[in-house]
Design a protein around this motif. Structure first.
Motif: not given
Length: 186
Positions: A134-142
């Protein structure tokens, strides 16, 4: 005071002040205009009316929600559990949405109509089945959804050790956080 509580409190204050109205700050007024550039950029004066918070149910994210509410902002909170939805929905001014930040469409749909975004996503003990964190994908999505939707203010709350600050991290801390920090370097 517990060092973790101190870090949480400091991060909460820093994020909250990024969105607090700045009426108490003295500004030089240009002679040739009656509208501040801040007002023109934000389109609503010195505060954000509707702020999106990803990771709003725990830790820094939950403290951010409280600070935003006390500053008069409406909050849209993306959370993962029914319990978090119930808890946050009970607060006046919060719209809690159950969803997964790893799913871009969920993030984009829940961020629609917000003036600003704060993501406190992170942590965890490992990647999902596909190895993504989530550190990468979730933040990238936001960040990506905010850009597409025209959100002009995005705050990413993250840990030490990112970018050039990695050199300042004590070796024992870096050893514990190395997998998480590697995801943040992407």
């Amino acid at each position: 005071m517990n060092p973790i509580k101190l870090v949480l409190a400091a991060a909460s204050l820093a994020v909250a002040t990024a969105f607090t109205p700045t009426a108490f700050v003295t500004r030089a007024t240009p002679r040739f205009t009656t509208t501040s550039s801040l007002s023109m950029v934000q389109g609503q004066g010195d505060s954000y009316k509707k702020v999106y918070v990803a990771g709003a149910s725990k830790g820094v994210g939950r403290l951010v929600v409280d600070k935003l509410l006390s500053a008069g902002s409406e909050v849209v909170a993306l959370v993962r559990s029914d319990e978090a939805v119930a808890e946050l929905s009970a607060l006046d001014g919060v719209t809690a949405i159950k969803g997964d930040a790893m799913d871009y469409k969920t993030v984009e749909d829940s961020l629609y109509g917000c003036d600003a975004a704060i993501t406190t996503l992170g942590g965890g003990n490992g990647g999902g089945e596909d190895g993504k964190w989530v550190d990468y994908t979730g933040n990238n999505n936001v960040i990506e959804a905010a850009g597409i939707l025209g959100v002009t203010r995005v705050v990413l709350v993250t840990s030490i050790g990112c970018g050039s600050s990695k050199d300042a991290t004590p070796p024992s801390v870096y050893e514990v956080l190395k997998d998480v920090l590697a995801q943040k370097q992407k």
